[in-house]
Design a protein around this motif. Structure first.
Motif, PDB file in Angstrom:
ATOM      1  N   ALA A  71       1.015   4.413   4.095  1.00  0.00           N
ATOM      2  CA  ALA A  71      -0.264   3.777   4.433  1.00  0.00           C
ATOM      3  C   ALA A  71      -0.415   3.611   5.943  1.00  0.00           C
ATOM      4  O   ALA A  71       0.545   3.248   6.639  1.00  0.00           O
ATOM      5  CB  ALA A  71      -0.371   2.420   3.754  1.00  0.00           C
ATOM      6  N   ASN A 118       1.121   3.148  -3.867  1.00  0.00           N
ATOM      7  CA  ASN A 118       0.352   1.915  -3.807  1.00  0.00           C
ATOM      8  C   ASN A 118       0.713   0.986  -4.964  1.00  0.00           C
ATOM      9  O   ASN A 118       0.656   1.379  -6.130  1.00  0.00           O
ATOM     10  CB  ASN A 118      -1.151   2.249  -3.857  1.00  0.00           C
ATOM     11  CG  ASN A 118      -2.018   1.047  -3.532  1.00  0.00           C
ATOM     12  OD1 ASN A 118      -1.840  -0.029  -4.094  1.00  0.00           O
ATOM     13  ND2 ASN A 118      -2.953   1.233  -2.633  1.00  0.00           N
ATOM     14  N   ASN A 156      -2.252  -4.923   5.298  1.00  0.00           N
ATOM     15  CA  ASN A 156      -2.885  -4.541   4.053  1.00  0.00           C
ATOM     16  C   ASN A 156      -4.301  -4.026   4.269  1.00  0.00           C
ATOM     17  O   ASN A 156      -5.016  -4.488   5.158  1.00  0.00           O
ATOM     18  CB  ASN A 156      -2.946  -5.735   3.097  1.00  0.00           C
ATOM     19  CG  ASN A 156      -3.382  -5.329   1.701  1.00  0.00           C
ATOM     20  OD1 ASN A 156      -2.704  -4.571   1.042  1.00  0.00           O
ATOM     21  ND2 ASN A 156      -4.531  -5.839   1.262  1.00  0.00           N
ATOM     22  N   SER A 193      -0.641  -2.320  -5.079  1.00  0.00           N
ATOM     23  CA  SER A 193      -1.538  -3.465  -4.910  1.00  0.00           C
ATOM     24  C   SER A 193      -1.654  -4.248  -6.211  1.00  0.00           C
ATOM     25  O   SER A 193      -1.729  -3.660  -7.296  1.00  0.00           O
ATOM     26  CB  SER A 193      -2.915  -2.991  -4.467  1.00  0.00           C
ATOM     27  OG  SER A 193      -2.858  -2.386  -3.198  1.00  0.00           O
ATOM     28  N   ASP A 243       0.811  -1.211   0.000  1.00  0.00           N
ATOM     29  CA  ASP A 243       0.000   0.000   0.000  1.00  0.00           C
ATOM     30  C   ASP A 243       0.850   1.269   0.000  1.00  0.00           C
ATOM     31  O   ASP A 243       0.304   2.370  -0.123  1.00  0.00           O
ATOM     32  CB  ASP A 243      -0.924   0.023   1.227  1.00  0.00           C
ATOM     33  CG  ASP A 243      -2.042  -1.008   1.140  1.00  0.00           C
ATOM     34  OD1 ASP A 243      -2.555  -1.218   0.024  1.00  0.00           O
ATOM     35  OD2 ASP A 243      -2.396  -1.595   2.176  1.00  0.00           O
TER      36      ASP A 243
END
Length: 245
Positions: free
Chosen positions: A13, A37, A91, A39, A9
């Motif tokens: 984050a 990020n 996460n 992801s 992230d």
């Protein structure tokens, strides 16, 4: 205890900040995470350009690359000593079932595992960071547990319900569930009238029965799933009709 922390992230984050705060109370931590990020990056390594490493005011290192890049650089260029543990997360959102194949969170832990280091990936089940402090406390408890019953190295995937600590029913050891195929891509037009596509959401749960990670979190338990990297389909080895040349 020396712990390397990463995520997918990004270094800003809330999940990685909360995890670093919780683990930093009893361990010597080093944080190396993506600059933004990443992801869905899975286990990708960046091979087509050089990578840069910078350090934030809070001491976190951040890399303009993937989660696997971050762990790889941390272990081979930043840390002077091999850590006792690699931890990824926390996460924002679940990594269960087939999600683990795409997850950058799991990939960061996998990279540590490939270096022979025990590794754990932590995720909250729902997005938006509700009850993140409780999730960080539970993650710290699991790290302190040590999993001494497992051979080294191990690779664990942990999913924590977004609940106050007192509302979490306990911990269950689980297997990965399965999803149906992903939803179709979403087709749109850009400002110039050209077709563009967004990857659709993951498929609905197909196997969420007893013993799966999906079932555990649905019943307010933390799910702990041991993973492995060997992709060999051993059951088909003897079925291959290949003759020796």
């Amino acid at each position: 205890m020396k712990i390397l922390i990463s995520n997918d992230d990004g270094y800003l984050a809330p999940g990685i900040v909360a995890l670093a705060d919780a683990l930093g109370k009893f361990a010597d931590i080093t944080v190396v995470a993506p600059d933004s990020n990443r992801s869905g990056a899975s286990n990708a390594l960046t091979l087509d350009r050089p990578l840069s490493v910078q350090r934030a005011a809070n001491g976190f290192y951040f890399v303009n690359g993937t989660p696997s890049d971050c762990v790889h650089i941390a272990l081979t260029a930043i840390m002077r000593e091999k850590p006792d543990l690699v931890v990824s997360g926390i996460n924002q959102g679940q990594n269960m079932g087939d999600d683990t194949l795409y997850s950058g969170t799991v990939a960061a832990a996998t990279e540590g595992y490939l270096f022979g280091i025990p590794s754990i990936a932590f995720s909250q089940v729902d997005k938006a960071w509700a009850h993140l402090d409780a999730a960080a406390e539970k993650a710290a408890e699991l790290v302190r547990h040590g999993f001494h019953e497992l051979p080294r190295p191990y690779l664990l995937n942990v999913n924590i319900p977004n609940l106050p600590g007192a509302s979490i029913q306990g911990i269950r050891k689980t297997r990965l569930g399965k999803r149906h195929s992903s939803e179709p891509v979403i087709q749109m037009k850009d400002p110039h009238g050209r077709d563009i596509f967004w990857i659709g959401p993951p498929g609905a749960v197909r196997d969420g029965g007893a013993g799966t990670d999906f079932d555990a979190v649905a019943n307010r338990y933390i799910s702990v799933t041991p993973l492995q990297v060997d992709l060999t389909n051993a059951s088909q080895l003897e079925m291959l009709g290949i003759k020796m040349i």
